[in-house]
Design a protein around this motif. Structure first.
Motif, PDB file in Angstrom:
ATOM      1  N   THR A 205     -20.919  34.383 -34.863  1.00 53.05           N
ATOM      2  CA  THR A 205     -20.950  33.573 -36.078  1.00 53.05           C
ATOM      3  C   THR A 205     -20.856  34.448 -37.328  1.00 53.05           C
ATOM      4  N   ALA A 206     -21.608  35.526 -37.343  1.00 53.32           N
ATOM      5  CA  ALA A 206     -21.563  36.437 -38.485  1.00 53.32           C
ATOM      6  C   ALA A 206     -20.173  37.039 -38.641  1.00 53.32           C
ATOM      7  N   ALA A 207     -19.557  37.381 -37.530  1.00 57.71           N
ATOM      8  CA  ALA A 207     -18.212  37.966 -37.585  1.00 57.71           C
ATOM      9  C   ALA A 207     -17.211  36.968 -38.148  1.00 57.71           C
ATOM     10  N   VAL A 208     -17.331  35.726 -37.722  1.00 55.60           N
ATOM     11  CA  VAL A 208     -16.429  34.682 -38.217  1.00 55.60           C
ATOM     12  C   VAL A 208     -16.619  34.494 -39.717  1.00 55.60           C
ATOM     13  N   ARG A 209     -17.862  34.391 -40.137  1.00 57.45           N
ATOM     14  CA  ARG A 209     -18.156  34.175 -41.558  1.00 57.45           C
ATOM     15  C   ARG A 209     -17.610  35.333 -42.406  1.00 57.45           C
ATOM     16  N   SER A 210     -17.823  36.542 -41.960  1.00 61.18           N
ATOM     17  CA  SER A 210     -17.449  37.678 -42.811  1.00 61.18           C
ATOM     18  C   SER A 210     -15.958  37.992 -42.736  1.00 61.18           C
TER      19      SER A 210
ATOM     20  N   PRO B 144     -18.433  26.041 -24.500  1.00 64.54           N
ATOM     21  CA  PRO B 144     -19.621  26.886 -24.634  1.00 64.54           C
ATOM     22  C   PRO B 144     -19.520  28.233 -23.936  1.00 64.54           C
ATOM     23  N   GLN B 145     -18.893  28.262 -22.763  1.00 67.33           N
ATOM     24  CA  GLN B 145     -18.756  29.536 -22.051  1.00 67.33           C
ATOM     25  C   GLN B 145     -17.846  30.486 -22.808  1.00 67.33           C
ATOM     26  N   THR B 146     -16.803  29.916 -23.376  1.00 63.78           N
ATOM     27  CA  THR B 146     -15.866  30.725 -24.145  1.00 63.78           C
ATOM     28  C   THR B 146     -16.572  31.331 -25.356  1.00 63.78           C
ATOM     29  N   LEU B 147     -17.365  30.501 -25.980  1.00 65.48           N
ATOM     30  CA  LEU B 147     -18.141  30.970 -27.120  1.00 65.48           C
ATOM     31  C   LEU B 147     -19.087  32.093 -26.702  1.00 65.48           C
ATOM     32  N   ALA B 148     -19.701  31.936 -25.548  1.00 68.85           N
ATOM     33  CA  ALA B 148     -20.617  32.967 -25.048  1.00 68.85           C
ATOM     34  C   ALA B 148     -19.881  34.288 -24.834  1.00 68.85           C
ATOM     35  N   MET B 149     -18.660  34.187 -24.341  1.00 65.94           N
ATOM     36  CA  MET B 149     -17.881  35.411 -24.154  1.00 65.94           C
ATOM     37  C   MET B 149     -17.620  36.092 -25.501  1.00 65.94           C
ATOM     38  N   TYR B 150     -17.207  35.302 -26.479  1.00 67.67           N
ATOM     39  CA  TYR B 150     -16.971  35.867 -27.806  1.00 67.67           C
ATOM     40  C   TYR B 150     -18.229  36.524 -28.366  1.00 67.67           C
ATOM     41  N   GLU B 151     -19.350  35.904 -28.124  1.00 63.89           N
ATOM     42  CA  GLU B 151     -20.615  36.449 -28.625  1.00 63.89           C
ATOM     43  C   GLU B 151     -20.865  37.846 -28.048  1.00 63.89           C
ATOM     44  N   THR B 152     -20.723  37.959 -26.756  1.00 65.04           N
ATOM     45  CA  THR B 152     -20.948  39.259 -26.119  1.00 65.04           C
ATOM     46  C   THR B 152     -19.966  40.307 -26.626  1.00 65.04           C
ATOM     47  N   VAL B 153     -18.718  39.917 -26.725  1.00 64.07           N
ATOM     48  CA  VAL B 153     -17.705  40.867 -27.175  1.00 64.07           C
ATOM     49  C   VAL B 153     -17.960  41.270 -28.635  1.00 64.07           C
ATOM     50  N   SER B 154     -18.302  40.289 -29.453  1.00 57.46           N
ATOM     51  CA  SER B 154     -18.573  40.602 -30.864  1.00 57.46           C
ATOM     52  C   SER B 154     -19.706  41.600 -31.006  1.00 57.46           C
ATOM     53  N   GLU B 165     -16.072  42.578 -40.666  1.00 60.43           N
ATOM     54  CA  GLU B 165     -15.004  41.694 -41.163  1.00 60.43           C
ATOM     55  C   GLU B 165     -13.730  41.771 -40.326  1.00 60.43           C
ATOM     56  N   ARG B 166     -13.615  42.779 -39.509  1.00 61.81           N
ATOM     57  CA  ARG B 166     -12.379  42.927 -38.728  1.00 61.81           C
ATOM     58  C   ARG B 166     -12.539  42.510 -37.265  1.00 61.81           C
ATOM     59  N   ILE B 167     -13.752  42.186 -36.885  1.00 64.93           N
ATOM     60  CA  ILE B 167     -13.995  41.901 -35.465  1.00 64.93           C
ATOM     61  C   ILE B 167     -13.171  40.721 -34.962  1.00 64.93           C
ATOM     62  N   VAL B 168     -13.174  39.637 -35.711  1.00 66.30           N
ATOM     63  CA  VAL B 168     -12.445  38.456 -35.249  1.00 66.30           C
ATOM     64  C   VAL B 168     -10.952  38.749 -35.129  1.00 66.30           C
ATOM     65  N   SER B 169     -10.396  39.408 -36.120  1.00 70.74           N
ATOM     66  CA  SER B 169      -8.969  39.741 -36.048  1.00 70.74           C
ATOM     67  C   SER B 169      -8.657  40.620 -34.845  1.00 70.74           C
TER      68      SER B 169
END
Lengths: 249, 249
Positions: A205-210, B144-154, B165-169
């Motif tokens: 969530t923080a990554a998305v926001r920033s 939800p599982q997909t979100l959980a994966m993103y959380e761990t990776v982030s 700020e670059r994590i999502v990209s």
DNA sequence: ACCACTAAATGAATGCCGTTCATTTATTCA
DNA sequence: TGAATAAATGAACGGCATTCATTTAGTGGT
């Protein structure tokens, strides 16, 4: 290199044949059964009509029935020219490939040429993502324009000092990235909004926001998220793949 | 983190209810109309059945009718639990995401963690390419599982010194490459054979010929072409993206 | 010049697919 | 107790790609 479509005829194209019945407004004339004196359909016309249909109604609107109607023909008539709907998609795909800009290969430095080609390639197919599953497993033999694109790109790589045995792998890697990125363009802007699940996923969530409103790597004002990610990945690939080259190009 | 599916019941799953009629062999019992005492369907069961159908008949075999039959239910019954077939695909997608290996984040160095994750991610979805168009435009809230994966990776990226700020990209870029590469795995081996068009495309033809049987970048014996290209692109991305990090992770 | 063959159109029909709806029966809750 | 809701059946619908018999027009061989 923009027109290699096989068949040729007096531009039957999209022109639905209309006629006048005595004293009445314009109406579609009934064509009687049997082979007409001049062929109504050919592959070029089918391709043009398919593209028009796609641009007007999207890929959901591209049905054999709708295509036939636009061409003023019975649906079954199409099957004298294509074996299946898949063939129509192939015709469209090959036409679109001819729109990809490969002109920088041969004139600009390798990095710039790859950059121009990749952006153009992504932009063309971002509007045509339903074709991607078709392209990805399509033998190049069936798509002459696509083959022509590969030829130009391959020569550009070779001339830039790229080792011949790695050219195909490098193109495949770039293409994979391009196709995947084409999907992103069409994704809704809020696709990553965690919504009610935000609390359970704080880091993401923080990554998305920033990341909101970050500039692209080239420093422009405020690129769309898909463009920022594409730029980031593409520059990484160009740098990484470029290191395989022997000398300057 | 492997089982978050919402509903829970006494494992109705795939078990088609069979019964015996006096003196006869096993046959499917007719269920009379009206709500049964114990619910026959739930989302977990639908997901399991869909996966079984896919593994047995492929995605062409995944029809609402076939799914209903496997669950011993009328097709219309499914619509009490999903609004459309798309929802079934979503259930499958979210389940598959839970199979992606993110375990290296937190234990291994960033490069190794990304490598492990990316290969696993690609391998899982290479068998399920028809889902890719669905995933690519799917809001994460619905998965939800997909979100959980993103959380761990982030978290893994952040801990490794990656600027927030670059994590999502960066994730989007990697994912785009992964999805595109998943298609390659399923492509026929001779997809690049120029065939009769070889003469007109000498550079590409030479590149194809000389790339045959090249080893992967890690030096294994003779990887499949799709693996070689994936490795090449992935290592380029890891190197390029890794240069954005601040300190060691 | 004939005639067989092929090419290109129509129009009717097929089967599958996702989805909807009226109906029935069971459970839940106020 | 009774109304609302949930979960099943079964019939029906419209749309889809595709096939087939039929008709008509051009073509190539003798």
């Amino acid at each position: 290199m923009l027109e290699t479509t096989e068949e040729r005829a007096g531009m039957p194209a999209v022109s639905a044949e209309k006629g006048r019945t005595a004293g009445n407004a314009v109406e579609t004339r009934r064509r009687r059964a049997g082979r007409p004196s001049a062929a109504v359909l050919d592959k070029a016309g089918i391709t043009t009509a398919a593209l028009e249909l796609i641009s007007r109604k999207g890929y959901d609107g591209l049905t054999m029935a709708a295509l036939a109607k636009l061409l003023d023909v019975a649906p079954s008539a199409l099957y004298n020219h294509v074996a299946a709907k898949r063939d129509v998609l192939l015709l469209v795909e090959d036409h679109l490939t001819s729109l990809v800009d490969v002109s920088a290969f041969g004139s600009a430095p390798w990095e710039d040429a790859v950059r121009t080609w990749a952006w153009s390639y992504r932009n063309v197919f971002a509007e045509h993502t339903p074709l991607i599953p078709v392209i990805a497993v399509l033998p190049v033999t069936d798509a002459p324009q696509t083959l022509a694109m590969y030829e130009t790109v391959s020569k550009g790589f070779l001339d830039a000092g790229f080792p011949e045995e790695r050219i195909v792998s490098a193109i495949v890697a770039l293409e994979s990235f391009i196709f995947g990125s084409a999907y992103d363009v069409t994704a809704p802007g809020d696709i990553f909004e965690p919504g009610s699940m935000a609390d359970a996923n704080p880091y993401f969530t923080a990554a998305v926001r920033s990341s909101a409103g970050q500039p692209g790597s080239t420093g422009e004002e405020r690129g769309k998220p898909a463009d920022t990610a594409f730029s980031l990945g593409l520059e990484a690939l160009i740098t990484g793949l470029g290191s395989l080259r022997n000398q300057a190009g």
